[in-house]
Design a protein around this motif. Structure first.
Motif, PDB file in Angstrom:
ATOM      1  N   GLN A   1       0.790  -1.452   0.058  1.00 19.30           N
ATOM      2  CA  GLN A   1      -0.123   0.042  -0.096  1.00 19.30           C
ATOM      3  C   GLN A   1       0.714   1.186   0.094  1.00 19.30           C
ATOM      4  O   GLN A   1       0.645   2.241  -0.710  1.00 19.30           O
ATOM      5  N   GLU A   2       1.949   1.207   0.806  1.00 19.17           N
ATOM      6  CA  GLU A   2       2.792   2.478   0.868  1.00 19.17           C
ATOM      7  C   GLU A   2       3.500   2.775  -0.521  1.00 19.17           C
ATOM      8  O   GLU A   2       3.647   3.971  -0.798  1.00 19.17           O
ATOM      9  N   LYS A   3       3.557   1.804  -1.178  1.00 22.33           N
ATOM     10  CA  LYS A   3       4.107   1.873  -2.851  1.00 22.33           C
ATOM     11  C   LYS A   3       3.118   2.104  -3.534  1.00 22.33           C
ATOM     12  O   LYS A   3       3.261   2.067  -4.760  1.00 22.33           O
ATOM     13  N   GLY A   4       1.835   2.176  -3.167  1.00 20.57           N
ATOM     14  CA  GLY A   4       0.794   2.374  -4.174  1.00 20.57           C
ATOM     15  C   GLY A   4       0.348   1.157  -4.882  1.00 20.57           C
ATOM     16  O   GLY A   4      -0.107   1.369  -6.220  1.00 20.57           O
ATOM     17  N   LEU A   5       0.836   0.134  -4.388  1.00 20.59           N
ATOM     18  CA  LEU A   5       0.518  -1.281  -5.326  1.00 20.59           C
ATOM     19  C   LEU A   5      -0.589  -1.819  -4.846  1.00 20.59           C
ATOM     20  O   LEU A   5      -0.876  -2.135  -3.258  1.00 20.59           O
ATOM     21  N   SER A   6      -1.377  -2.478  -5.729  1.00 23.20           N
ATOM     22  CA  SER A   6      -2.430  -3.635  -5.268  1.00 23.20           C
ATOM     23  C   SER A   6      -2.140  -4.681  -5.911  1.00 23.20           C
ATOM     24  O   SER A   6      -1.461  -4.673  -7.033  1.00 23.20           O
ATOM     25  N   PRO A   7      -2.725  -5.894  -5.720  1.00 27.16           N
ATOM     26  CA  PRO A   7      -2.447  -7.199  -6.596  1.00 27.16           C
ATOM     27  C   PRO A   7      -2.824  -7.072  -8.155  1.00 27.16           C
ATOM     28  O   PRO A   7      -1.833  -7.665  -8.841  1.00 27.16           O
ATOM     29  N   ASP A   8      -3.687  -6.184  -8.537  1.00 26.37           N
ATOM     30  CA  ASP A   8      -3.743  -6.009  -9.962  1.00 26.37           C
ATOM     31  C   ASP A   8      -2.758  -5.493 -10.893  1.00 26.37           C
ATOM     32  O   ASP A   8      -2.694  -5.332 -11.665  1.00 26.37           O
ATOM     33  N   ASP A   9      -1.765  -4.699  -9.768  1.00 28.27           N
ATOM     34  CA  ASP A   9      -0.427  -4.273 -10.761  1.00 28.27           C
ATOM     35  C   ASP A   9       0.382  -5.109 -11.089  1.00 28.27           C
ATOM     36  O   ASP A   9       1.166  -4.950 -11.764  1.00 28.27           O
ATOM     37  N   ILE A  10       0.064  -6.616 -10.591  1.00 26.84           N
ATOM     38  CA  ILE A  10       1.112  -7.572 -10.827  1.00 26.84           C
ATOM     39  C   ILE A  10       0.256  -8.558 -11.913  1.00 26.84           C
ATOM     40  O   ILE A  10      -0.520  -9.337 -11.467  1.00 26.84           O
ATOM     41  N   GLN A  11       0.494  -8.316 -13.176  1.00 28.16           N
ATOM     42  CA  GLN A  11      -0.068  -9.304 -14.105  1.00 28.16           C
ATOM     43  C   GLN A  11       0.892 -10.265 -14.663  1.00 28.16           C
ATOM     44  O   GLN A  11       0.510 -11.395 -14.874  1.00 28.16           O
ATOM     45  N   THR A  12       2.272 -10.030 -14.908  1.00 22.39           N
ATOM     46  CA  THR A  12       3.140 -10.740 -15.293  1.00 22.39           C
ATOM     47  C   THR A  12       4.471 -10.807 -14.440  1.00 22.39           C
ATOM     48  O   THR A  12       4.488 -10.010 -13.843  1.00 22.39           O
ATOM     49  N   ILE A  13       4.949 -11.748 -14.965  1.00 26.43           N
ATOM     50  CA  ILE A  13       6.467 -11.946 -14.004  1.00 26.43           C
ATOM     51  C   ILE A  13       7.123 -10.455 -14.381  1.00 26.43           C
ATOM     52  O   ILE A  13       7.996 -10.313 -13.420  1.00 26.43           O
TER      53      ILE A  13
END
Ligand code: DLL
Length: 433
Positions: free
Chosen positions: A42-54
């Motif tokens: 969250q601190e990095k502004g990331l959610s699981p949706d930001d990870i789509q590929t390796i």
């Protein structure tokens, strides 16, 4: 022989697709179940949706040994304790160890990757394998044990030490494989040579050696002294234990089980990925584990990755030998030791000055470990008994914190060399042999 051809010989494009799917699932799991990772993403502004590929892995935060220490003992688990069936631990940088929890599924993964290793060394169902890594919190013993059981071999759960018995059982039980640290293998080689039993009466053919750095020269020495093929096995507690990677019959790099542990090489100073094939710090993300999956764990091991296809037929990435570490961790008789652990023991004892010096060497193929420490003026005494008593206490404390008993030398106050700049606290003479 290849244990799992589908995974070990998969073409690169399919491997990347598989890694993408597995990473995505792991990130979702961690985000939902592990508060420190959730917060950091969250601190990095990331959610699981930001990870789509390796390829998106570079967006994720790193994990370090310090994180494992900060969230000691169970703060980084992504499964409830009721799902954890085993705990292992290894040295942290101070008194507390770092702890890893395994689910039943994690143990199955460990068995699978271990089976790939021992199969690659040419061992199988028909073979007896002596496991002479330490059993206990250290992952070596039980890790190699699980691997041999998975391939259906016969395991001798020997653990380390008791050299005479090692030689006797290796002979009497007809061990074909030996799993231990490379330095202990050399020690056993001498013991075998000195024993009254002729070499022809041993069935030993293959060794699985790791847990500490070793060189090509050491391999040659082990192979000629023991008359076997000596293979590398790599691993680390945080990721799973032995079985993260292994050599094959080509002995030309250590194949990584990258469908479970995704490797990257980064610049140890900046954390930025290095160009393909360049040396740097090895980083792993576990992409199938459930107990304590870790994202982008900084191993501090320096090496490089080789993506060419190996002649053995495996397509899995290989890593070069570990060149060294980019922290100050020493591996002494297979045990990880940080100078800061020694320091913490010394600083907590009122009789001692905070001035110490560690000397590590290798004599007759066994590591020696000496700690010189200054005694405070008021405690420095002519009475030998008093000093012997103090020495005993220090050895006992260090043994309980590190798991090794050093040879402690008490020295007079102000006798150890003071440095002008960064204190030099270690002389590791082994590097120069
Ligand atoms: O040493 C796991 C292991 C046990 C591996 C038995 C192989 C055989 P740790 O105690 O957590 O785990 O130490 C991990 O040891 O980061 C490396 O620095 C070093 N290391 C392990 N295997 C090798 C190897 C076990 N084959 C740390 N070559 C790692 C060089 C190795 N260094």
């Amino acid at each position: 022989m290849i244990w799992n051809e589908t995974m070990e010989c998969m073409d690169r494009a399919n491997m990347r697709t598989l890694q993408s799917i597995r990473l995505k699932k792991t990130v979702e799991r961690i985000y939902q179940n592990c508060e420190p990772y959730h917060r950091r993403m969250q601190e990095k502004g990331l959610s699981p949706d930001d990870i789509q590929t390796i390829d998106d892995i570079v967006k994720l935060p790193f994990t370090s040994k310090k994180d494992l220490r900060d969230y000691y003992p169970f703060g980084l688990l992504s499964s409830p304790m009721s799902e954890i069936v085993r705990l292992h631990a290894s040295s942290g940088t101070t008194g507390k160890p770092i702890v890893v929890g395994y689910t039943r599924n994690d143990l199955a993964i460990w068995g699978e990757v271990g089976a790939r290793c021992f199969t690659a060394y040419g061992l199988g169902k028909q073979d007896v394998v002596q496991v002479s890594y330490g059993y206990g919190l250290f992952t070596g013993g039980l890790g190699a044990h699980g691997a041999v059981e998975t391939i259906g071999g016969t395991v001798i759960p020997m653990s380390s030490g008791n050299t005479e018995k090692q030689i006797m059982l290796m002979h009497d039980f007809g061990a074909v494989g030996l799993a231990c640290t490379p330095s202990y293998a050399l020690f056993l080689a001498d013991a075998l040579h000195d024993s009254s039993i002729p070499r022809e009466e041993f069935k030993l053919k293959v060794g699985a050696f790791g847990a500490e750095p070793w060189t090509e020269e050491m391999r040659k020495e082990i192979e000629s002294k023991l008359g076997i093929k000596a293979y590398d096995i790599y691993g680390l507690t945080e990721i799973i234990g032995p079985g993260v990677g292994h050599e094959c019959q080509c002995q030309n790099g250590t194949h990584l089980c990258e469908d479970h542990f995704y490797p990257e090489i980064v610049n140890p100073e900046t954390g930025e990925p290095v160009a393909p094939g360049e040396f740097g710090e090895l980083v792993f993300s576990t992409i199938t584990k459930s107990g304590m999956p870790l994202l982008r764990f900084r191993t501090r091991d320096l090496t490089r990755l080789i993506y060419d296809k190996c002649e053995c037929g495996r397509t899995s990435v290989r890593m070069d030998r570990i060149l060294g570490r980019c922290d100050d961790m020493l591996i002494i008789r297979g045990v990880n030791v940080f100078p800061s652990q020694v320091e913490s023991v010394i600083c907590e004892m009122p009789e001692l000055e905070p001035h110490y010096f560690i000397v590590v060497d290798r004599v007759n193929n066994l590591d020696t470990f000496e700690v010189q420490v200054e005694v405070k003026e008021e405690f420095y005494s002519d009475e030998v008994n008093k000093l012997l008593d103090l020495r005993k206490q220090i050895v006992h404390r260090l043994q309980s914190v590190i798991g090794l008993s050093p040879d402690v030398k008490l020295v007079e106050p102000r006798s150890l060399e003071r440095s002008q700049g960064k204190a030099k606290r270690v002389n590791d003479k082994r590097k120069f042999k």
